[in-house]
Motif scaffolding. Structure first.
Motif, PDB file in Angstrom:
ATOM      1  N   PHE A  74       3.054  -5.441   9.804  1.00 17.13           N
ATOM      2  CA  PHE A  74       2.798  -4.888   8.467  1.00 17.13           C
ATOM      3  C   PHE A  74       3.118  -5.844   7.327  1.00 17.13           C
ATOM      4  CE2 PHE A  74       4.162  -1.346  11.253  1.00 17.13           C
ATOM      5  CZ  PHE A  74       2.953  -0.692  11.325  1.00 17.13           C
ATOM      6  N   GLY A 110     -10.069  -7.013   8.391  1.00 18.42           N
ATOM      7  CA  GLY A 110     -10.117  -6.144   7.226  1.00 18.42           C
ATOM      8  C   GLY A 110      -9.144  -5.000   7.319  1.00 18.42           C
ATOM      9  N   ARG A 119      11.924  -6.850  -2.834  1.00 17.58           N
ATOM     10  CA  ARG A 119      11.202  -6.437  -1.633  1.00 17.58           C
ATOM     11  C   ARG A 119      12.058  -5.559  -0.728  1.00 17.58           C
ATOM     12  NH1 ARG A 119       5.641  -8.151  -1.143  1.00 17.58           N
ATOM     13  NH2 ARG A 119       5.401  -9.462  -2.942  1.00 17.58           N
ATOM     14  N   ARG A 141      -5.514  -5.723   6.368  1.00 23.54           N
ATOM     15  CA  ARG A 141      -5.349  -5.954   4.933  1.00 23.54           C
ATOM     16  C   ARG A 141      -5.318  -4.642   4.164  1.00 23.54           C
ATOM     17  NH1 ARG A 141      -7.966 -10.521   2.201  1.00 23.54           N
ATOM     18  NH2 ARG A 141      -9.404  -8.950   1.472  1.00 23.54           N
ATOM     19  N   SER A 142      -6.121  -3.687   4.603  1.00 19.37           N
ATOM     20  CA  SER A 142      -6.172  -2.467   3.821  1.00 19.37           C
ATOM     21  C   SER A 142      -5.037  -1.510   4.173  1.00 19.37           C
ATOM     22  CB  SER A 142      -7.516  -1.772   4.022  1.00 19.37           C
ATOM     23  OG  SER A 142      -7.708  -1.504   5.387  1.00 19.37           O
ATOM     24  N   LEU A 143      -4.468  -1.634   5.381  1.00 25.38           N
ATOM     25  CA  LEU A 143      -3.359  -0.751   5.742  1.00 25.38           C
ATOM     26  C   LEU A 143      -2.200  -0.902   4.766  1.00 25.38           C
ATOM     27  CD1 LEU A 143      -2.876  -0.777   9.604  1.00 25.38           C
ATOM     28  CD2 LEU A 143      -3.232   1.179   8.143  1.00 25.38           C
ATOM     29  N   TRP A 144      -1.813  -2.108   4.561  1.00 28.58           N
ATOM     30  CA  TRP A 144      -0.739  -2.387   3.615  1.00 28.58           C
ATOM     31  C   TRP A 144      -1.150  -3.628   2.840  1.00 28.58           C
ATOM     32  CZ3 TRP A 144       3.032   0.979   2.879  1.00 28.58           C
ATOM     33  CH2 TRP A 144       3.294   1.887   3.898  1.00 28.58           C
ATOM     34  N   PRO A 145      -1.417  -3.467   1.551  1.00 25.16           N
ATOM     35  CA  PRO A 145      -1.849  -4.632   0.792  1.00 25.16           C
ATOM     36  C   PRO A 145      -0.847  -5.762   0.936  1.00 25.16           C
ATOM     37  CG  PRO A 145      -1.954  -2.648  -0.528  1.00 25.16           C
ATOM     38  CD  PRO A 145      -1.300  -2.263   0.751  1.00 25.16           C
ATOM     39  N   SER A 198       7.743  -7.836   4.182  1.00 30.78           N
ATOM     40  CA  SER A 198       8.398  -6.899   3.266  1.00 30.78           C
ATOM     41  C   SER A 198       8.594  -5.545   3.929  1.00 30.78           C
ATOM     42  CB  SER A 198       7.541  -6.674   2.027  1.00 30.78           C
ATOM     43  OG  SER A 198       7.373  -7.854   1.333  1.00 30.78           O
ATOM     44  N   LEU A 199       7.818  -5.285   4.960  1.00 31.33           N
ATOM     45  CA  LEU A 199       7.847  -3.960   5.577  1.00 31.33           C
ATOM     46  C   LEU A 199       8.487  -4.016   6.958  1.00 31.33           C
ATOM     47  CD1 LEU A 199       4.331  -2.998   4.313  1.00 31.33           C
ATOM     48  CD2 LEU A 199       6.445  -1.905   3.648  1.00 31.33           C
ATOM     49  N   ARG A 247       4.359  -5.768  -7.884  1.00 30.75           N
ATOM     50  CA  ARG A 247       3.676  -6.721  -7.013  1.00 30.75           C
ATOM     51  C   ARG A 247       2.339  -7.158  -7.594  1.00 30.75           C
ATOM     52  NH1 ARG A 247       5.465  -2.949  -3.302  1.00 30.75           N
ATOM     53  NH2 ARG A 247       3.376  -2.114  -2.962  1.00 30.75           N
ATOM     54  N   ILE A 287       9.670  -0.633   8.959  1.00 29.26           N
ATOM     55  CA  ILE A 287       8.858   0.475   9.476  1.00 29.26           C
ATOM     56  C   ILE A 287       9.105   0.723  10.972  1.00 29.26           C
ATOM     57  CG2 ILE A 287       6.485   1.192   9.963  1.00 29.26           C
ATOM     58  CD1 ILE A 287       5.690   0.165   7.288  1.00 29.26           C
ATOM     59  N   TYR A 326     -14.345 -10.578   8.533  1.00 23.52           N
ATOM     60  CA  TYR A 326     -13.425  -9.447   8.624  1.00 23.52           C
ATOM     61  C   TYR A 326     -14.066  -8.428   9.555  1.00 23.52           C
ATOM     62  CZ  TYR A 326     -11.431 -11.426   4.380  1.00 23.52           C
ATOM     63  OH  TYR A 326     -10.869 -12.267   3.464  1.00 23.52           O
ATOM     64  N   TRP A 371      -3.000   6.084   5.086  1.00 27.85           N
ATOM     65  CA  TRP A 371      -3.100   5.683   6.479  1.00 27.85           C
ATOM     66  C   TRP A 371      -2.017   6.334   7.327  1.00 27.85           C
ATOM     67  CZ3 TRP A 371      -7.477   3.433   7.611  1.00 27.85           C
ATOM     68  CH2 TRP A 371      -8.160   2.742   6.605  1.00 27.85           C
ATOM     69  N   ARG A 415       0.158  -8.022  -0.872  1.00 23.83           N
ATOM     70  CA  ARG A 415       1.087  -8.287  -1.955  1.00 23.83           C
ATOM     71  C   ARG A 415       2.083  -7.160  -2.051  1.00 23.83           C
ATOM     72  NH1 ARG A 415      -1.890  -9.691  -7.237  1.00 23.83           N
ATOM     73  NH2 ARG A 415      -3.473  -8.292  -6.469  1.00 23.83           N
TER      74      ARG A 415
END
Lengths: 215, 420, 252
Positions: free
Chosen positions: A141, A206, B154, A209-213, A144-145, B72, A148, C14, B17, A215
């Motif tokens: 993830f 893709g 963070r 990337r969309s699960l957890w941006p 930073s994550l 962010r 989880i 992607y 999600w 940044r």
């Protein structure tokens, strides 16, 4: 002498970019919690016939240490570090090993001082286990994550990990310190985490990337 | 807040999600646990509330992560320049997080109601338990949102998870969850009211407090130390929660207990209606032992139906995680009336205890009627449960003889005995 | 002239969506401008060249090193200076710290790193601000810091992704002079941009990308010559670029 000073300055810069100051504060807070919890038991909701389970506090107090150690691998300059040479990986391995050793010393000492030596051993084992989870989480993830997967592991083990009297074989956090199996499992988890750290970057996907941006 | 902004927030929230994961967790936690809570409304309500504890952990971290998007993405300055008030900007974000948390909470509540409806006693799900669960979800989300907004580190989501975990686990006076819901207890009104007020206060702070790196700007509150004041108020709120009293308090006995028609009677709390048949059957099995070897009380009461000062009230039975606990109470009540009152010489205490324990184990087994459910291990100290199971499988007259033999042994060991 | 980077049959994407399709590219000393509309695959190509993401298909050689593994990628990165479009930085770093840290990341030898950092800072005219913290700098200065971080240690291949975004006209002129000096020192610079004027000013070579393919390559004059009568644009180069895109249907 100049080379040593330069190397120290390099390390200092690395540390600043990798939130090592915040990690130190986090370790201090986590140590305070570990001292406070000592060797006490936590009573938490569970699936067994009682509806609750009584677990050693070290099953929970090790989590923040592991998450701070793995989470500090995140860098404010991650976008530039993507293109770094092999030196960064070495530094990250040394960083993580140092953070883990420091965390083990802190939680072990705190638990031994306010609880028992056996509890301290369990705390260190759980730290190793959660550190592996945290590295895997960072890989899945983003660093930073890192919290989880350790949190998910805690939830599953807390709720389903015991029949009310005995822990199940896979609820390693609940095992007593002399369970060799739990140490092997913790080591295997850490090995998985280190493998996740060493794996090459993923090809573009893709979904991730969309699960957890990023940044 | 227009519906469109809220909808946009729902669609862009990373929590979208995780909604299936939370729903699966909710359902798994309800159905993947022991099922004794099914059919008893307060227990079902408490069971439906319980996943909120785990949701709290996830949502605390998730809310902090979602709120931290502002840092962010470098949007702090843009939001400061918004024509809308800070709370209007924050509301869709927090509402989106809450929506995911509360939507995930709903399937468990519905399942608890559906599976309980068939055999449950009077009433329905108890709103106080569900309100407690909602409070915990909102509190965690608000705390996470506030932390994620105030600090850009963070580590904030992880710290929020730790605060939720250790705060709820180790600080018992400020707990927002209960482990079970016996009919004898209920959520304290004042304790719940104070918790609701505290949650609303935290939600208000989460919405209205400016981020640390935002200027107070033209606000009339310029110069007022908003954040320190909020910290003091939050601490005062926590103290109020802690001193508001225990979360669970005793309920007054019902005006009419639910009693069986047979003799001896069995009286329960109406909410425990599903147990009337099983417990009556236990009592009937004890009563059916021929030869009048046992003396049963005329009525077996569930705890809390009569005053604690009533004679024998200490032996009133309780449902602890289902009816598995009841035979032990029934046996104690029968033994108390059946055994003679003896002055046991100190050198015979061990033998005396062994006989009493054997009788106790037998009565539990006969009452429950299922040796396997009670288990061959454990049992009273020094008692061979396999032997007791063998006795319990004999014809009734042989069992009665065995009981009389134990009682005779007790009299012999006890020496100076008087019938009760 | 020998290639600094060679890409052969590169594919990226992607999931099922292709972002780069069967692309061949040789990068030689000089300035190569990558032009293309949004989503053409310019950033993905630069990330692939920087060895940040492995390609789905194809082969990469950087300074003769075949990049087929993570280990090889790390070795190759010693020769690459990469400035992403959005680069993060620790705001408490000074300019010197930032560039020096990037030198360390790149593997510039310890005994040369200090001088390399100072030289790079000097190269972008930030010597006087080298002790200033990044959080106190303007956007343009931060961009220049980024460029310094990409050129520290003088890598033979410098990849710059939209480096002029957010720069004022004076800063853009300054940036162009920096790139020209790199060109004069035989560095291979790949410059991804939307701005045709930048290409006209500094590039020796132009590659136009559309829908993940390289649809045109040549020098700026040839691009200007590709303009069709009536094509939109304020300069010959812009008209040539727009004509190419219109021919590819990329403007739709």
């Amino acid at each position: 002498m100049i080379a040593v000073t330069a190397r120290r300055a390099d390390l200092l810069r690395y540390g600043r970019a990798h939130h090592l100051g915040q990690m130190a504060l986090g370790f201090a807070a986590a140590t305070a919690v570990a001292c406070w919890a000592g060797n006490s038991d936590l009573v938490l909701p569970a699936a067994n016939g009682n509806g609750w389970t009584e677990m050693a506090s070290t099953a929970a107090t090790a989590i923040p240490f592991a998450v701070f150690a793995a989470g500090s691998l995140h860098s404010a300059m991650a976008s530039l570090e993507q293109a770094a040479g092999g030196r960064l990986l070495k530094a990250e391995l040394v960083h993580f090993a140092g953070a883990l050793l420091l965390a083990a010393a802190l939680i072990g000492t705190a638990t031994a001082a306010t609880g028992s030596a056996g509890g301290a051993a369990e705390a260190v084992r759980n730290l190793i286990l959660y550190a592996g989870f945290a590295l895997v989480s960072g890989r899945l993830f983003g660093r930073s994550l890192s919290w989880i997967v350790p949190l998910a592991g805690f939830v599953v083990v807390d709720f389903w990990g015991s029949d009310g009297v005995h822990p199940y074989w896979w609820a390693w956090q609940f095992h007593v310190y002399d369970s060799a199996w739990s140490w092997v499992a913790a080591g295997a988890c850490l090995a998985c985490g280190l493998a996740a750290l060493l794996l090459p970057p993923r090809p573009l996907t893709g979904t991730a990337r969309s699960l957890w941006p990023a940044r | 807040m227009t519906a469109r902004v809220f909808w946009t927030e729902l669609r862009r929230s990373p929590l979208r999600w995780w909604l299936p994961v939370l729903v699966a967790l909710d359902v798994a936690m309800l159905l993947g646990r022991d099922t004794w809570w099914i059919g008893v409304w307060p227990e079902a309500s408490a069971a439906a509330q319980l996943p909120a504890y785990f949701f709290g952990l996830v949502l605390g971290g998730g809310a902090a992560w979602v709120a931290g998007r502002t840092h962010r993405a470098g949007l702090t300055e843009q939001l400061s320049a918004s024509t809308r008030a800070r709370w209007q900007v924050e509301l869709p974000v927090l509402a989106g997080t809450l929506a995911y948390g509360l939507v995930a909470f709903v399937p468990g509540v519905v399942i608890a109601a559906v599976v309980s409806a068939r055999e449950a006693g009077p009433g329905f799900l108890w709103p106080s338990y569900l309100a407690l669960g909602v409070c915990l979800v909102v509190l965690s989300a608000a705390t996470g949102h506030l932390a994620g907004k105030l600090w850009s580190s963070r580590f904030v989501p992880a710290i929020t998870v730790a605060v939720c975990l250790f705060g709820q686990t180790m600080l018992r006076p400020i707990r927002f969850y209960v482990l079970s819901g016996h009919p004898q207890a209920e959520v304290s009104g004042p304790a719940l009211a104070v918790r609701v007020a505290f949650v609303l206060l935290m939600a208000a702070f989460a919405l209205a407090l400016p981020p640390r790196d935002a200027r107070l700007g033209w606000s009339r509150a310029r110069g007022v130390p908003l954040r320190p004041l909020a910290a003091v108020a939050a601490f005062a709120g926590l103290v109020a929660v802690a001193v508001a009293g225990p979360l669970l308090v005793g309920r007054p006995a019902p005006a009419r207990a639910l009693c069986s028609d047979e003799t001896p009677r069995v009286c329960l709390w109406p909410e425990n209606r599903k147990y009337l048949g099983p417990v009556s059957a236990m009592v009937a099995r004890l009563n059916s032992l021929p030869g009048g070897a046992l003396t049963l009380p005329p009525t077996f009461y569930e705890r809390g139906l009569r005053a604690a000062s009533a004679p024998d009230a200490g032996a009133d039975f309780q449902f602890l995680a289902g009816d598995l606990s009841v035979p032990s109470f029934l046996s104690s009540a029968v033994i108390a009336r059946t055994l003679p009152d003896c002055e046991v010489p100190s050198d015979a205490e061990e033998r005396y205890s062994h006989e009493v324990f054997s009788l106790d184990a037998y009565l539990q087994l006969r009452g429950f009627g299922d040796a396997a459910a009670l288990g061959n291990d454990g049992g009273p100290p020094g008692v061979d449960m396999r032997e007791i199971a063998r006795v319990a499988s004999l014809p009734d007259d042989r069992q009665a003889e065995w009981v009389k033999g134990r009682l005779a042994a007790v009299r012999e060991i006890g020496g100076d005995c008087r019938d009760r | 002239m020998k290639s600094v980077a060679e890409l052969r049959g590169i594919g990226q994407g992607y999931g099922a969506r292709d972002v780069i399709v069967d692309l061949d590219l040789d990068v030689r000393p000089g300035v190569l401008g990558l032009l293309g509309p949004n989503g053409a695959g310019k950033t993905t190509l630069l990330r692939t060249l920087a060895t940040v993401v492995p390609p789905k298909r194809g082969t990469i050689h950087i300074c003769g090193i075949p990049v087929g593994s993570q280990r090889a990628a790390r070795r190759a990165r010693r020769h690459i200076g990469y400035l992403p479009q959005h680069f993060g930085f620790y705001p408490g770093f000074t300019v010197y710290d930032f560039v020096r840290y990037c030198a360390w990341l790149r593997g510039v030898p310890d005994d040369a790193a200090d001088a390399a950092a100072r030289e790079a800072i000097d190269f972008v005219n930030l010597t006087e601000r080298s002790r200033a913290r990044l959080k106190s700098l303007s956007g343009g200065m931060i961009r220049r810091c980024g460029i310094a971080s990409a050129i520290v240690g003088r890598p033979p291949l410098v990849l710059l992704d939209e480096p002029t975004v957010g720069l004022d006209p004076a800063q853009r002129l300054e940036f162009r002079s920096v790139v020209r000096r790199l060109r004069d020192e035989d560095t291979a610079v790949v410059l991804s941009t939307h701005l045709v004027e930048d290409v006209a000013a500094v590039c020796d070579d132009v590659a136009v990308m559309a829908s993940g393919r390289m649809v045109w390559r040549g020098d700026p004059e040839s691009l200007a010559g590709a303009a069709r009568p009536g094509a939109e644009g304020d300069s010959p180069l812009e008209r040539g670029y727009m004509s190419l895109l219109a021919g590819q249907g990329a403007l739709a």
